[in-house]
Structure formats: structure tokens, C-alpha cells
Design an enzyme around this catalytic site. Structure first.
Site, PDB file in Angstrom:
ATOM      1  N   GLY A 160       0.690  -1.379  -0.206  1.00 38.56           N
ATOM      2  CA  GLY A 160      -0.092   0.035   0.004  1.00 38.56           C
ATOM      3  C   GLY A 160       1.081   1.504   0.272  1.00 38.56           C
TER       4      GLY A 160
ATOM      5  CD  GLU B 141       2.039  -9.776   3.189  1.00 41.85           C
ATOM      6  OE1 GLU B 141       0.708  -9.079   2.584  1.00 41.85           O
ATOM      7  OE2 GLU B 141       1.198 -10.627   3.470  1.00 41.85           O
TER       8      GLU B 141
ATOM      9  N   GLY C 109       5.409  -4.210  -2.952  1.00 46.98           N
ATOM     10  CA  GLY C 109       5.132  -4.758  -4.205  1.00 46.98           C
ATOM     11  C   GLY C 109       5.739  -3.582  -5.066  1.00 46.98           C
ATOM     12  NE  ARG C 110       1.114   0.258  -6.458  1.00 49.70           N
ATOM     13  CZ  ARG C 110       0.374  -0.117  -6.848  1.00 49.70           C
ATOM     14  NH1 ARG C 110       0.082   0.438  -8.118  1.00 49.70           N
ATOM     15  NH2 ARG C 110      -1.011  -1.016  -6.393  1.00 49.70           N
TER      16      ARG C 110
ATOM     17  NE  ARG D 160      -1.038   0.337 -11.361  1.00 48.48           N
ATOM     18  CZ  ARG D 160      -0.599   1.432 -11.401  1.00 48.48           C
ATOM     19  NH1 ARG D 160      -0.319   2.144 -12.246  1.00 48.48           N
ATOM     20  NH2 ARG D 160      -1.778   2.159 -10.507  1.00 48.48           N
TER      21      ARG D 160
ATOM     22  CE1 TYR E 132      -7.469  -1.294 -10.569  1.00 47.07           C
ATOM     23  CE2 TYR E 132      -5.582  -1.389 -11.301  1.00 47.07           C
ATOM     24  CZ  TYR E 132      -6.160  -1.603 -10.777  1.00 47.07           C
ATOM     25  OH  TYR E 132      -5.657  -3.333 -10.541  1.00 47.07           O
TER      26      TYR E 132
ATOM     27  CB  CYS F  29     -10.693  -5.214 -31.485  1.00 50.56           C
ATOM     28  SG  CYS F  29      -9.192  -6.009 -32.405  1.00 50.56           S
TER      29      CYS F  29
HETATM   30  C1  LIG Z   1      -1.987  -9.148   0.440  1.00 48.31           C
HETATM   31  C2  LIG Z   1      -0.967  -8.399  -0.033  1.00 48.31           C
HETATM   32  N1  LIG Z   1      -0.226  -8.343   0.150  1.00 48.31           N
HETATM   33  C3  LIG Z   1       0.061  -6.522  -1.014  1.00 48.31           C
HETATM   34  C4  LIG Z   1       0.392  -6.318  -1.507  1.00 48.31           C
HETATM   35  C5  LIG Z   1       1.422  -5.597  -2.444  1.00 48.31           C
HETATM   36  O1  LIG Z   1       0.450  -4.175  -2.251  1.00 48.31           O
HETATM   37  P1  LIG Z   1       1.601  -3.216  -2.757  1.00 48.31           P
HETATM   38  O2  LIG Z   1       2.334  -3.482  -4.479  1.00 48.31           O
HETATM   39  O3  LIG Z   1       0.695  -2.071  -2.884  1.00 48.31           O
HETATM   40  O4  LIG Z   1       2.838  -2.851  -1.737  1.00 48.31           O
HETATM   41  C6  LIG Z   1      -0.931  -6.679  -1.872  1.00 48.31           C
HETATM   42  C7  LIG Z   1      -0.915  -6.108  -3.373  1.00 48.31           C
HETATM   43  O5  LIG Z   1      -2.502  -7.131  -4.077  1.00 48.31           O
HETATM   44  C8  LIG Z   1      -1.713  -7.503  -1.566  1.00 48.31           C
HETATM   45  O6  LIG Z   1      -3.145  -8.092  -2.127  1.00 48.31           O
END
Ligand SMILES: Cc1ncc(COP(=O)(O)O)c(C=O)c1O
Length: 416
Positions: free
Chosen positions: A229, A271, A273-274, A309, A313, A339
């Protein structure tokens, strides 16, 4: 301004070597990012980042993160398999799934992964289909809206994820009775926040919850998982998150709430990712067509199957024409070849007047980019290239070929 992590000249060499479109990743940037995160949370001895595999599920990327000391956060069978193959130990794998199939829980148990239960109902389900582990976590959903100051960031009450406080307390009691010994609490309340206040506010809510839950259940609380997040600014202007400030904000909440409650040993997990990967990926594409009707359209050889994306979105991704650093501009739509009229990387955007053959880079595609790809119109997924720290480029996934698309079909042999 957004500056690509590769020079025009070096990228020209790469587009000679690797056909476009392709996703390009920057090893140097990724490593620096992990180090900055570790530095920001160095005050918490048990801190660990479990990288969200769904963001960039490529073994070469996961290996870099592993070398830097990260674990992985998985949400599916195949993500678990990949993590095991890469040598992640059980305690380096977080399994934060939802609506989880029985075989996924079984594999997670077999690998010794830390299971993060999404639903109160999963206590009985997990016991039935696998078994209750010694270490287990539960995902919290506070309901209502999640606010930062006066801004509503998200609506947890509408999210399918997590359990209520009453359910979480009940789940902990039942899990303890079933043999669980150490517990974790997890929550993900807002996505792609560009605010140094998100993690500290989330932490504050989870720390207060933790004190209440420990009082009510007497469990040993091992960790609090702040999940993902923390976002990135996809726009060329404006602030970026400052992970050092974020780390200090979480620390302050920890010292105000957890330490005085005798919970000063609790580990902080993330956790992300982004935040870890998005800025260190570019989607490299070439201009293939130019079309003039009521608008000017710049056709490129990537499409929404390579980066969903914007179509899904309406997300903004900055675009740089590597061959036109300056000069006159025009207002255009940058489009793929699906298409589908939402197959647009930019809508009415001011960009340099471009010509067929120009190389464009679409920024911040390192997370939730390639991995959200699909095969509509029987379009094939692109390759992925890693720009190594030493400046060398290496293909880490080849582009799909027609035979890959045909491989799962019965009664159709394209060789005949
Ligand atoms: C359970 C969980 N953890 C971590 C993430 C990673 O989120 P972000 O890429 O926004 O940091 C997600 C993203 O969908 C998620 O569903």
C-alpha cells in the site's frame, strides 16, 4: 520530471538486440530501494520485507530481493511453487491469500509458510483441509472508511478482505486452543498511497488493536504485518514517499503504544510490491503507426495486454519519447492494437511530435505491470529484460510465441 534509468544510446543498443515491446528492469535501483527500506526499519530488529510476488513474479527479480534479505508474500499455488524452487525457507514465505483453495493451504503448510488467514471461517477450513501451524496470522478489516487527515483513502467496509475485530479475537482464541503458539496481525487498508502518513496511521491502528487482542486472548504476539500500500507517484510532478520518514513514523507509534504495553519485542513485517519495484521498470515500445481523424493517434507495438493499469483503472503512466528529448509537441492518444477503445496508454497527452520508428518508454511499470498481462485478441506476452548492475542486459523471460498460445488447446495441432 521523470528521468529514465537508461540512456538513449544504451536503450538503442538494447532495442537492436531485443525486439520491442519488452519490460526492462533496473537491478541497481531495486537493490538501492531494498537497502533504503532496511535502513528505515533498522530500529526494529525483527523487521522483514516479504515482497509481494504478484507485483513482479520473475525468478531473476526474486533472486535479487532474496540476496538483499527479503522474503516473499505469496497468494497462489504457483507463487508458492516458484518461491520454494528459489530456495525461500518456510519462515521466508508469507501466504496472504483469500478465498483460498484447499490445495493451496496444503502446499503452504507443507512448505512451512506463515499462513495469514483472511477469514474467521478459515480457522475451521484450515484445520479440516491441512492443519493448524504453530505460527499463524489473521488479517484485520476495521470496516468504515480509512482516512488520513481529511482525505478518505479507501473504503475497507466494501473490501472482501479480512475479518472484524470480534472475529479476529475469536479466531485467536480458537487457534490457540488448536495448538497455535505465536500470532501475527495483518491489514491492508489503502492501495498506492503517496503519503508518508499511511504506514504510521495504519501502524497506530494495528498497535492499538494488538494491545486489546493480547489482553483479551493472552496470546504471544510475534509480528505485525503492515502489508503493501505504500505507493509511488506515477505523475512527473509532486512528492514521492520518503521511506526514512515513514519508518520513523511507525517507530514513534511503536514506542508510544507497543513498548509501554510490554510488546516491545513484536517484529514489524511488510509486504510491499509497488514501492519496491514500480519505478525500476520501463515498458519499452516503438511507434508503429500514426493516424489522424478527430484526434491524432500514435500507434505503438505494446498494448494493454502488456500493461493493463491505464485501461483497467484509468491510471496515469508517464511516457518519454527517447528519440525526441526536445522540440515541438502535439496533443495525442497513445494506443495499442487491441480491438478495445480503452487500449490507450495516454489520452489527449502533450508529447513531442513523434515519428514511426521512435522508441517510447512508459514509466513505473516494474510492479503490477507485466504480471497483470493477459492474452486478449490472442496477443502474446512480451519478454522481460534485466539491466544488471554491471550495465549488461539479460533476457529473464522470453516473449511468448504462437505455440505457447496453442499449447493448452485440445483438438487443435497448429503444426499439422
Ligand atoms: C495481500 C497483499 N499484500 C501485498 C500487496 C502488495 O501491495 P503493493 O504492491 O501496493 O505494495 C498486495 C497487492 O495487491 C496484496 O494483495
Amino acid at each position: 520530471m521523470k528521468t529514465p534509468f537508461i540512456s538513449r544510446e544504451r536503450l538503442a543498443e538494447l532495442t537492436e538486440q531485443f525486439p520491442t515491446p519488452f519490460h526492462l528492469y533496473d537491478e541497481k535501483g531495486i537493490r538501492a530501494r531494498v537497502r533504503a527500506l532496511h535502513q528505515a526499519f533498522a530500529w526494529n530488529p525483527g523487521f522483514k520485507e516479504y515482497f509481494a510476488v504478484k507485483a513482479t513474479p520473475n525468478p531473476a527479480i526474486l533472486k535479487i530481493l532474496k540476496e538483499e534479505g527479503c522474503g516473499v508474500d505469496c497468494a497462489s499455488y504457483v507463487e508458492l511453487m516458484m518461491s520454494q524452487k528459489l530456495g525461500f525457507a518456510g519462515d521466508e514465505i508469507m501466504f496472504s491469500s483469500n478465498n483460498t483453495p484447499a490445495d493451496e493451504f496444503r502446499l503452504a503448510r507443507q512448505l512451512g509458510a506463515t499462513i495469514n488467514l483472511d477469514a474467521y471461517e478459515d480457522v475451521a477450513f484450515l484445520e479440516e483441509v491441512a492443519s493448524i501451524p504453530k505460527v499463524i496470522s489473521c488479517r484485520y478489516n476495521p470496516g468504515g472508511v480509512f482516512e488520513l487527515g481529511t482525505s478518505i483513502m479507501d473504503h475497507p467496509e466494501e473490501a472482501k478482505f479480512g475479518m472484524t475485530k470480534v472475529q479476529l479475537i475469536q479466531a485467536f482464541k480458537e487457534l490457540k486452543a488448536l495448538g497455535a503458539e505465536k500470532f501475527g496481525i495483518h491489514a491492508f487498508l489503502a492501495s498506492n498511497t503517496v503519503s508518508n502518513a499511511y504506514y504510521p496511521e495504519l501502524a497506530r491502528q494495528l498497535f492499538e488493536l494488538a494491545v486489546e487482542v493480547v489482553e483479551a486472548t493472552g496470546v504471544e504476539l510475534d509480528f505485525i504485518n503492515l502489508s503493501g500500500g505504500v505507493g509511488v507517484n506515477y505523475q512527473p510532478e509532486g512528492e514521492e514517499n520518503d521511506i526514512a520518514v515513514i519508518g520513523q513514523g511507525v517507530r514513534q507509534a511503536y514506542e508510544e503504544i507497543l513498548t509501554p504495553a510490554g510488546l516491545g519485542q513484536v517484529k514489524i513485517f511488510t509486504e510491499l510490491g509497488r514501492f519496491m519495484l514500480a519505478p525500476f521498470g520501463l515498458l519499452v515500445t516503438k511507434v508503429t503507426h500514426k493516424k489522424q481523424t478527430y484526434r491524432t493517434y500514435l500507434g505503438v507495438d505494446a498494448s494493454a495486454v502488456n500493461l493493463l493499469r491505464p485501461a483497467m483503472y484509468g491510471a496515469y503512466h508517464h511516457i518519454t519519447n527517447m528519440d525526441r528529448p526536445e522540440g515541438p509537441t502535439e496533443i495525442i492518444d497513445v494506443v495499442g492494437s487491441l480491438c478495445e477503445n480503452n487500449d490507450k496508454f495516454a489520452i489527449q497527452r502533450e508529447l513531442p511530435v513523434s515519428q514511426i520508428g521512435d522508441t517510447l518508454v512508459i514509466h513505473d511499470t516494474g510492479a503490477h505491470g507485466f504480471s497483470m498481462g493477459y492474452q486478449y485478441n490472442a496477443k502474446l506476452r512480451s519478454s522481460e529484460i534485466l539491466l544488471e548492475e554491471n550495465g549488461q542486459a539479460r533476457m529473464i523471460r522470453r516473449a511468448e510465441r504462437p505455440e505457447d498460445y496453442f499449447a493448452t488447446l485440445y483438438g487443435f495441432d497448429f503444426e499439422k
